[in-house]
Design an enzyme around this catalytic site. Sequence first.
Site, mmCIF file in Angstrom:
data_model
loop_
_atom_site.group_PDB
_atom_site.id
_atom_site.type_symbol
_atom_site.label_atom_id
_atom_site.label_comp_id
_atom_site.label_asym_id
_atom_site.label_seq_id
_atom_site.Cartn_x
_atom_site.Cartn_y
_atom_site.Cartn_z
ATOM 1 N N ASN A 211 0.831 -1.217 -0.031
ATOM 2 C CA ASN A 211 -0.033 -0.089 0.077
ATOM 3 C C ASN A 211 0.844 1.278 0.139
ATOM 4 O O ASN A 211 2.107 1.162 -0.007
ATOM 5 C CB ASN A 211 -0.902 0.044 1.126
ATOM 6 C CG ASN A 211 -0.263 -0.181 2.450
ATOM 7 O OD1 ASN A 211 0.701 0.864 2.916
ATOM 8 N ND2 ASN A 211 -0.216 -1.288 3.219
ATOM 9 N N ASP A 280 -4.067 -6.344 5.173
ATOM 10 C CA ASP A 280 -5.412 -7.234 5.619
ATOM 11 C C ASP A 280 -5.329 -8.647 5.188
ATOM 12 O O ASP A 280 -5.969 -9.426 5.799
ATOM 13 C CB ASP A 280 -6.734 -6.498 5.488
ATOM 14 C CG ASP A 280 -6.696 -5.220 6.524
ATOM 15 O OD1 ASP A 280 -6.097 -5.220 7.517
ATOM 16 O OD2 ASP A 280 -7.255 -4.306 5.938
ATOM 17 N N LYS A 290 8.534 -17.630 -10.928
ATOM 18 C CA LYS A 290 7.840 -16.351 -11.358
ATOM 19 C C LYS A 290 6.516 -16.853 -12.168
ATOM 20 O O LYS A 290 6.552 -17.896 -13.199
ATOM 21 C CB LYS A 290 8.849 -15.521 -12.190
ATOM 22 C CG LYS A 290 8.331 -14.344 -12.707
ATOM 23 C CD LYS A 290 9.261 -13.800 -13.920
ATOM 24 C CE LYS A 290 8.541 -12.590 -14.497
ATOM 25 N NZ LYS A 290 9.183 -11.906 -15.798
ATOM 26 N N PHE A 324 -4.305 3.401 14.755
ATOM 27 C CA PHE A 324 -4.605 4.291 13.663
ATOM 28 C C PHE A 324 -5.791 3.911 12.975
ATOM 29 O O PHE A 324 -6.216 2.661 12.536
ATOM 30 C CB PHE A 324 -3.317 4.384 12.663
ATOM 31 C CG PHE A 324 -2.514 5.369 13.312
ATOM 32 C CD1 PHE A 324 -1.672 5.093 14.504
ATOM 33 C CD2 PHE A 324 -2.108 6.660 12.645
ATOM 34 C CE1 PHE A 324 -0.655 6.081 14.865
ATOM 35 C CE2 PHE A 324 -1.211 7.597 13.262
ATOM 36 C CZ PHE A 324 -0.590 7.400 14.379
ATOM 37 N N LYS A 338 -13.308 0.974 15.446
ATOM 38 C CA LYS A 338 -12.083 0.143 15.775
ATOM 39 C C LYS A 338 -11.608 0.243 17.128
ATOM 40 O O LYS A 338 -11.037 -0.950 17.539
ATOM 41 C CB LYS A 338 -10.927 0.756 14.680
ATOM 42 C CG LYS A 338 -11.016 0.212 13.159
ATOM 43 C CD LYS A 338 -10.148 0.982 12.304
ATOM 44 C CE LYS A 338 -10.657 0.703 10.685
ATOM 45 N NZ LYS A 338 -9.932 1.409 10.127
HETATM 46 N N1 CTP Z 1 -3.516 -3.512 11.991
HETATM 47 C C1 CTP Z 1 -2.895 -4.360 12.464
HETATM 48 N N2 CTP Z 1 -3.003 -5.617 11.914
HETATM 49 C C2 CTP Z 1 -3.505 -5.879 10.573
HETATM 50 C C3 CTP Z 1 -4.271 -4.870 10.392
HETATM 51 C C4 CTP Z 1 -4.198 -3.574 10.799
HETATM 52 O O1 CTP Z 1 -2.466 -4.342 13.617
HETATM 53 N N3 CTP Z 1 -3.516 -6.888 10.171
HETATM 54 C C5 CTP Z 1 -3.622 -2.180 12.743
HETATM 55 C C6 CTP Z 1 -2.886 -0.713 12.120
HETATM 56 O O2 CTP Z 1 -1.622 -0.870 12.418
HETATM 57 C C7 CTP Z 1 -3.812 0.481 12.349
HETATM 58 C C8 CTP Z 1 -5.194 -0.349 12.483
HETATM 59 O O3 CTP Z 1 -5.003 -1.813 12.665
HETATM 60 O O4 CTP Z 1 -3.241 0.770 13.685
HETATM 61 C C9 CTP Z 1 -5.947 0.006 11.453
HETATM 62 O O5 CTP Z 1 -7.243 -0.757 11.607
HETATM 63 P P1 CTP Z 1 -7.564 -1.681 10.336
HETATM 64 O O6 CTP Z 1 -9.108 -2.183 10.772
HETATM 65 O O7 CTP Z 1 -7.024 -2.788 9.951
HETATM 66 O O8 CTP Z 1 -7.840 -0.773 9.429
HETATM 67 P P2 CTP Z 1 -7.956 -0.931 8.056
HETATM 68 O O9 CTP Z 1 -6.848 -1.927 7.402
HETATM 69 O O10 CTP Z 1 -7.973 0.280 7.230
HETATM 70 O O11 CTP Z 1 -9.249 -1.711 7.795
HETATM 71 P P3 CTP Z 1 -10.700 -1.599 7.367
HETATM 72 O O12 CTP Z 1 -10.427 -2.051 5.731
HETATM 73 O O13 CTP Z 1 -11.673 -2.548 8.106
HETATM 74 O O14 CTP Z 1 -11.050 0.013 7.519
#
Ligand code: CTP
Length: 402
Positions: A211, A280, A290, A324, A338
């Site tokens: 990302n 995620d 590859k 965050f 969250k």
């Molecule tokens: N986070 C984490 N581990 C993951 C995903 C996210 O620790 N596998 C943490 C990030 O570091 C951040 C927070 O969770 O502090 C973000 O929350 P999250 O729900 O994962 O946000 P998004 O990925 O943006 O989720 P959504 O798509 O539900 O908005």
Amino acid sequence: MSLKGKRIMLCVSGGIAVFKAAALTSKLYQEGAEVKVLMTDSASQFVTPLTFQTLSRNDVYTDTFEEKDPSSVAHIDLADWADLVLIAPATANMIGKLSNGIADDMMSTTLLATQAPIFVAPAMNVHMYEHPAVLRNMAVLKEFGCHFLEPGEGLLACGYVGKGRMAEPEDILSTLQTYFNEDTRDLKGKHVMITAGPTREPVDPVRYFTNYSSGKMGFALAEQASLRGAEVTLIAGPVQLTTPAGVNRIDVLTADEMYHAAMEVSVQADIIIKAAAVADYRPITVSKEKVKKSDDSIAIEMERTKDILSSLGEKKDNQVLIGFAAESEKVEEYAWKKLQKKNLDLVCANNITSEGAGFDKDTNIMTLIRKDGEQIHLPLQSKHDVANKILDEAIRLDGDFR
Ligand code: CTP
């Protein structure tokens, strides 16, 4: 006058940002610091020594062999006199000299002779800043214990847009104030764990999902927490940033690696800040070879990664846990969910679609939401300032547990 009586040796090397160093000299003087300025010959081409002499109310030093006082050797005297040395602007040339131990003029000689802490504020063209030689030299100076004041991004005097603009005098001033002020060493004795940057989830040996996270917010937090006296462990995904002075860094690539590092370090942490943008999902299978293209479309099946923050939330007792939430709509509502779902003490929410906020910027606009529901709105400001506001809250929350 927060810098009252502090002796600051300001080394001004030659670049257009010299004009900012003049403003900085004035601010340092107004804050009560005693400032002695050293200039290179090229710096004097931009602004005359008389300007700095007038603003600092002190002699300005330019020539190793111009001994103003016959009873002492100026460069050694100055080196011993300083409580702190600030190189602003620091050119690629001066960074190169100091990192290689070259002492061929008044400034570089004094820099080698001093045992005072050195703060470096680089300023140069973006391509120079990104040159491997400059990056290597800065890394060497960090190993030597120099503190860096990261340059900002924007339109440079040379016409290019990019990184290389000297940190603003206000930010430099506040960093020095934090450094000197025992009252602001309010994280002394605390272990702060911070995660930063993106993660990288491989598809095959040449491709991955990731990302836009640059890691800047997490690195700003690590730098400020360290300046405020904390022991800091920074778990960083793949980013193009140098480690702040005094910070212990662990590099990881995937969400899984970040999970294991975070679980291990978190045991000793008092405050945990999860600024990383963790993937995620990851591909279920990673091809050893590859993947070759065909004329057909392709589907990659993905599985969920472990939610590190949720896992930390499940096992937390009296640690402060900060997450965050980068959102593009219903920011406060989603961020609050969250916080509750992941058992957080504070969530730092921002709208990534706002101008000046979000990924790869030097500024941010944030709302900090506490678990008691109180919201603190932070208008557009540098990530450096945002970091300090988050740390202020972390300290307040930590106090609740004691
Ligand atoms: N986070 C984490 N581990 C993951 C995903 C996210 O620790 N596998 C943490 C990030 O570091 C951040 C927070 O969770 O502090 C973000 O929350 P999250 O729900 O994962 O946000 P998004 O990925 O943006 O989720 P959504 O798509 O539900 O908005």
